[in-house]
Enzyme design. Structure first.
Site, PDB file in Angstrom:
ATOM      1  N   HIS A  12       0.824  -1.223   0.000  1.00 52.17           N
ATOM      2  CA  HIS A  12       0.000   0.000   0.000  1.00 52.17           C
ATOM      3  C   HIS A  12       0.858   1.273   0.000  1.00 52.17           C
ATOM      4  O   HIS A  12       0.407   2.324   0.460  1.00 52.17           O
ATOM      5  CB  HIS A  12      -0.975  -0.019   1.183  1.00 52.17           C
ATOM      6  N   HIS A  59      -2.848   4.561   9.472  1.00 54.90           N
ATOM      7  CA  HIS A  59      -1.543   5.079   9.918  1.00 54.90           C
ATOM      8  C   HIS A  59      -1.738   6.360  10.715  1.00 54.90           C
ATOM      9  O   HIS A  59      -1.105   7.378  10.446  1.00 54.90           O
ATOM     10  CB  HIS A  59      -0.638   5.363   8.726  1.00 54.90           C
ATOM     11  N   HIS A 194       9.952  -3.432   4.766  1.00 58.14           N
ATOM     12  CA  HIS A 194      10.358  -2.026   4.797  1.00 58.14           C
ATOM     13  C   HIS A 194      10.468  -1.535   6.224  1.00 58.14           C
ATOM     14  O   HIS A 194       9.832  -2.061   7.130  1.00 58.14           O
ATOM     15  CB  HIS A 194       9.423  -1.130   3.980  1.00 58.14           C
ATOM     16  N   GLU A 241       3.476  -5.301   8.661  1.00 56.94           N
ATOM     17  CA  GLU A 241       2.179  -5.172   7.973  1.00 56.94           C
ATOM     18  C   GLU A 241       1.801  -6.463   7.241  1.00 56.94           C
ATOM     19  O   GLU A 241       0.612  -6.723   7.003  1.00 56.94           O
ATOM     20  CB  GLU A 241       2.224  -4.014   6.966  1.00 56.94           C
TER      21      GLU A 241
HETATM   22  C1  DHB Z   1       5.592   4.291   3.166  1.00 60.87           C
HETATM   23  C2  DHB Z   1       4.535   4.385   4.051  1.00 60.87           C
HETATM   24  C3  DHB Z   1       3.819   3.261   4.393  1.00 60.87           C
HETATM   25  O1  DHB Z   1       2.742   3.279   5.184  1.00 60.87           O
HETATM   26  C4  DHB Z   1       4.190   2.045   3.926  1.00 60.87           C
HETATM   27  O2  DHB Z   1       3.535   0.975   4.353  1.00 60.87           O
HETATM   28  C5  DHB Z   1       5.248   1.947   3.059  1.00 60.87           C
HETATM   29  C6  DHB Z   1       5.946   3.074   2.696  1.00 60.87           C
HETATM   30  C7  DHB Z   1       6.361   5.477   2.750  1.00 60.87           C
HETATM   31  O3  DHB Z   1       6.058   6.586   3.197  1.00 60.87           O
HETATM   32  O4  DHB Z   1       7.263   5.333   1.943  1.00 60.87           O
HETATM   33 FE    FE Z   2       2.029   1.318   5.831  1.00 57.33          FE
END
Ligand code: DHB
Ligand code: FE
Length: 289
Positions: A12, A59, A194, A241
């Protein structure tokens, strides 16, 4: 009786939504990612369900960070697109399905999952970007009604992967016992590996992600057995996530057919993945309705 006809796992990442909104699909920086989505989008466009259930996390945009339910469900007629600080994305609001929401709520509570209920909810990129991955040009409205299921992945302790997988199985039973819809799509969202802040900011782990993409199809129990610490260590603090994909997987049959998968690094600082599964028995798998 209603039937889950497909399951879609997808990242996402907000910049994917921004790239779609700005028409950057053909930009050389984005083209490889969107090329990976193409076969899934084509298949899905021919198989619009009556309703979809989208498992996601907020978020701290639609839900106050002081009160974060572990598992929740939306029961509204409509969900507005959240303003995350730079205006709402130029995409339609979401039409809900309160009848099905209340059926799922009752069935899940009876099954031991004490869901929080949102009668009002603005949905952030965690919700709208997966919708755009599915349908990049929705026009005036999304292809069908959509029900949000929210999962806490941002405050400790997050639910375990095993609990998410069990919730998915209960969700599958709840859908099967509903008379009001015929076909249902289930989306599990977030990830892949990430980490957005701290000493490991920018961390991605393609070996873990590729293992996950294989196991979500063939060995979800293995993914359900991983601890939250395993997810954070292997996939990064936001990579946890991925436990939301297990709710989607739990709602599907034991045996499923992979339609398409894609993996691309990076989108923003994030590994982006997609996996689409046909949940119908083999003798009906090629039918479009
Ligand atoms: C980013 C934000 C998110 O919520 C995510 O799941 C992945 C990347 C971002 O800001 O790059
Ligand atoms: Fe996210």
């Amino acid at each position: 009786m209603s039937e889950v006809v497909w399951g879609l796992g997808t990242s996402h990442v907000p910049s994917i939504g921004a790239a779609i909104d700005r028409g950057l699909d053909a930009d050389p920086r984005w083209e490889p990612l969107f090329e990976g989505y193409r076969p899934a989008r084509q298949w899905l466009a021919e198989r619009t369900p009556d309703v979809a259930i989208l498992v996601y996390n907020d978020h701290a945009n639609g839900v106050d960070l002081d009160i974060v339910p572990t598992f929740a469900i939306g029961a509204a007629e409509r969900y507005q697109v959240a303003d995350e600080g730079f205006g709402r994305r130029p995409v339609p609001d979401i039409e809900g399905d309160p009848d099905l929401s209340f059926h799922l709520l009752q069935s899940l509570v009876d099954d031991g999952f004490d869901m929080t209920v949102f009668s009002e909810l603005d949905v952030d990129h965690g919700f709208t970007v997966p919708l755009s991955v599915w349908t990049p040009e929705p026009g005036e409205s999304w292809p069908c009604r959509v029900i949000p299921i929210l999962v806490n992945v941002i405050r400790y302790p997050q639910p375990t992967a095993a609990r998410c997988y069990a919730l998915g199985k209960a969700l599958g039973r709840a859908i099967a016992s509903y008379d009001g819809a015929k076909t249902v799509g289930v989306l599990g969202t977030g990830g892949m590996s990430h980490q957005l802040a701290g000493a490991r900011a920018g961390f991605v782990n393609p070996a873990f992600d590729r293992m996950f993409l294989d196991a979500i199809e063939n060995d979800p129990e293995k993914l359900a057995a991983l601890s939250r610490e395993d997810y954070i260590r292997e996939a990064g603090s936001e990579g946890i996530e991925l436990i939301m994909w297990l709710i989607m997987r739990g709602a599907l049959n034991e045996r499923i057919r992979k339609v398409h998968s894609a993996y691309h690094v990076p989108a923003s600082n994030t590994a982006a993945g997609l996996a689409l599964f046909d949940n119908r028995p083999a003798d009906r798998a090629d039918q479009t309705s």
